[in-house]
Design an enzyme around this catalytic site. Structure first.
Site, PDB file in Angstrom:
ATOM      1  N   ASP A 208       0.866  -1.177   0.000  1.00 41.84           N
ATOM      2  CA  ASP A 208       0.000   0.000   0.000  1.00 41.84           C
ATOM      3  C   ASP A 208       0.905   1.230   0.000  1.00 41.84           C
ATOM      4  O   ASP A 208       1.616   1.486   0.971  1.00 41.84           O
ATOM      5  CB  ASP A 208      -0.883  -0.036   1.267  1.00 41.84           C
ATOM      6  CG  ASP A 208      -1.887   1.112   1.280  1.00 41.84           C
ATOM      7  OD1 ASP A 208      -1.825   1.983   0.397  1.00 41.84           O
ATOM      8  OD2 ASP A 208      -2.743   1.134   2.197  1.00 41.84           O
ATOM      9  N   ALA A 210       0.571   4.920  -0.239  1.00 47.14           N
ATOM     10  CA  ALA A 210      -0.361   6.064  -0.236  1.00 47.14           C
ATOM     11  C   ALA A 210       0.338   7.386   0.048  1.00 47.14           C
ATOM     12  O   ALA A 210      -0.296   8.434  -0.028  1.00 47.14           O
ATOM     13  CB  ALA A 210      -1.469   5.826   0.798  1.00 47.14           C
ATOM     14  N   LYS A 243      -2.550  12.125  -1.572  1.00 44.08           N
ATOM     15  CA  LYS A 243      -1.763  12.963  -0.681  1.00 44.08           C
ATOM     16  C   LYS A 243      -0.667  13.712  -1.442  1.00 44.08           C
ATOM     17  O   LYS A 243      -0.543  14.926  -1.306  1.00 44.08           O
ATOM     18  CB  LYS A 243      -1.110  12.119   0.422  1.00 44.08           C
ATOM     19  CG  LYS A 243      -2.044  11.147   1.111  1.00 44.08           C
ATOM     20  CD  LYS A 243      -3.065  11.829   1.995  1.00 44.08           C
ATOM     21  CE  LYS A 243      -4.335  11.043   2.129  1.00 44.08           C
ATOM     22  NZ  LYS A 243      -4.359   9.935   3.017  1.00 44.08           N
TER      23      LYS A 243
HETATM   24  N1  PMP Z   1      -3.793   3.498   2.422  1.00 39.37           N
HETATM   25  C1  PMP Z   1      -3.495   4.202   3.511  1.00 39.37           C
HETATM   26  C2  PMP Z   1      -2.559   3.630   4.500  1.00 39.37           C
HETATM   27  C3  PMP Z   1      -4.071   5.455   3.701  1.00 39.37           C
HETATM   28  O1  PMP Z   1      -3.761   6.153   4.799  1.00 39.37           O
HETATM   29  C4  PMP Z   1      -4.951   5.964   2.729  1.00 39.37           C
HETATM   30  C5  PMP Z   1      -5.585   7.316   2.906  1.00 39.37           C
HETATM   31  N2  PMP Z   1      -6.090   7.612   4.117  1.00 39.37           N
HETATM   32  C6  PMP Z   1      -5.219   5.179   1.598  1.00 39.37           C
HETATM   33  C7  PMP Z   1      -4.628   3.951   1.481  1.00 39.37           C
HETATM   34  C8  PMP Z   1      -6.152   5.559   0.487  1.00 39.37           C
HETATM   35  O2  PMP Z   1      -6.363   6.852   0.196  1.00 39.37           O
HETATM   36  P1  PMP Z   1      -7.306   7.320  -0.976  1.00 39.37           P
HETATM   37  O3  PMP Z   1      -8.309   6.261  -1.257  1.00 39.37           O
HETATM   38  O4  PMP Z   1      -7.914   8.569  -0.481  1.00 39.37           O
HETATM   39  O5  PMP Z   1      -6.398   7.539  -2.148  1.00 39.37           O
END
Ligand code: PMP
Length: 395
Positions: A208, A210, A243
């Protein structure tokens, strides 16, 4: 019909956001919600994003469907940014996701088809949404130890004890960088050990990613991901542009699958497309196209990298300031870990009762597990925040 339904619990973060919004106290401090904030407390639209949107507005000729795999040029640019050729492109297939969560949804669904009822190992603790994503995909969540609440560092020995005991049927979810919620991260040497372990056990890594670029830099933050995917035959990555491009609501993300060879990659690609078709049919394109424009244009790309650096350095500065302020006041290094963590979060390790008192008595909001968003630290009131934290801890 609806009488058979029970009220579902909302993610606690949304409850906290509503409480914060309703709090009339002027001095309130929001360390809860997981979005970047600038010195004015605003989550800005990046200047590079605005310029790319302007270009898009002027050049876009149609809004017709893009196709199930989404914006291929966006995926290619993100693949290059993330892996920089660490694996041969013939083994990789990408589809767009509805943000990072959408990418995780697609990938976990495909993994659930590959290993129905299989074990997916999550870090303890992890981003709460990983749990329903796992369960919805017909996988069973398990945990590997990650955070040592005493040292506020990664409990690497305990983590490896579990990872070393996994089998080729297991899946491990790893945070590529900037661990959420703890802020404690693996060193490059520890990533090397994790990669070796995965290679040996055959356990499947799902990464993951992000917060690429929110920790130490784009290249630095990609180390673990590149190391793992180049060490094992098969892996997956869920990339979020929420982000690092500040595109939260535009829902831009990429699901990447890396197979043993091109044939295997085609199979997994067809599965990812099958999941998309039957769930959301098409992914949003505005954010994806904005990112593509930025990454393909040298000037805009340089501007974005400078903006990303500014966000990263601001968070690092706030970490140092808060740790320094607490150390000066308490004569102890107990909170120095805040400066040593990286990314947007730190887990303070406070009991829930203390977190509750900080909210009701001091209007300092953080998640129940004591996760703070460092971007929410008010730079001109760091001393006041340090006083409040210390008083709450000592109470
Ligand atoms: N994985 C993690 C660890 C996150 O903190 C987040 C956002 N809070 C996401 C995935 C996914 O974010 P988004 O779907 O908003 O792109």
């Amino acid at each position: 019909m609806f009488e058979t339904l029970k009220k579902a619990t909302l993610d606690k973060i949304f409850v906290l956001m509503a409480e914060y919004a309703a709090d009339p106290r002027k001095e309130k401090i929001d360390l809860g919600v997981g979005v970047y904030k600038d010195p004015k407390g605003i989550t800005p639209v990046l200047s590079s994003v605005r310029k790319a949107e302007q270009k898009l507005l002027e050049t876009e000729t149609t809004k017709t469907y893009k196709g199930v795999v989404g914006n291929k040029e966006f995926s290619a640019a993100i693949l290059e940014l993330t892996l920089a050729g660490a694996v041969d492109a013939s083994r990789v297939r990408c589809v767009n996701g509805n943000g990072g969560t959408g990418a995780l949804m697609i990938l976990t669904q495909v993994l659930g088809r590959a290993r129905p009822g299989g074990r997916l190992f999550l870090s303890d603790p992890t981003w709460p949404n990983h749990l329903p994503l796992t369960e919805n995909a017909n996988l069973v969540p398990h945990f590997y130890p990650y955070f040592d609440p005493e040292t506020r560092k990664v409990d690497f020995d305990a983590m490896m004890q579990v990872l070393d005991g996994l089998t080729g049927d297991d899946i491990v979810l790893l945070h590529g960088c900037c661990h959420n919620p703890t802020g404690a991260n693996l060193t490059n040497e520890q990533w090397d050990v994790v990669a070796e372990s995965l290679k040996r056990t055959g356990a499947f890594p799902l990464i993951d990613l992000a917060y690429l670029g929110f920790g130490d830099g784009l290249e630095e933050d990609a180390y673990g991901t590149r190391k793992v995917v180049s060490s094992v035959p098969e892996s997956m990555i869920a990339f979020s542009a929420s982000k690092n491009f500040g595109l939260y609501r535009e829902r831009a993300g990429v699901a990447m699958a890396i197979a043993k060879d091109s044939e295997g990659a085609e199979v997994v690609s067809s599965q990812m497309q099958n999941v998309i078709r039957a769930t959301i049919s098409q992914t949003p394109d505005h954010g994806a196209e904005v990112v593509r424009i930025i990454l393909e244009d040298p000037e805009l790309r340089a501007e974005w990298e400078a903006e990303l650096k500014e966000m990263r350095e601001r968070m690092k500065r706030l970490r140092t300031k808060l740790a320094d302020a607490i150390r000066e006041r308490s004569n102890s290094a107990d909170f120095d870990f805040i400066a040593e963590h990286s990314g947007m979060f730190s887990l303070l390790g406070l009991p829930e009762e203390t977190v509750g008192r900080l909210k009701t008595e001091d209007a300092v909001y953080m998640i129940n597990d004591s996760r703070i968003n460092v971007a929410g630290i008010p730079e001109d009131r760091v001393g006041e925040l340090a006083d409040k934290l210390l008083a709450a801890v000592r109470a």
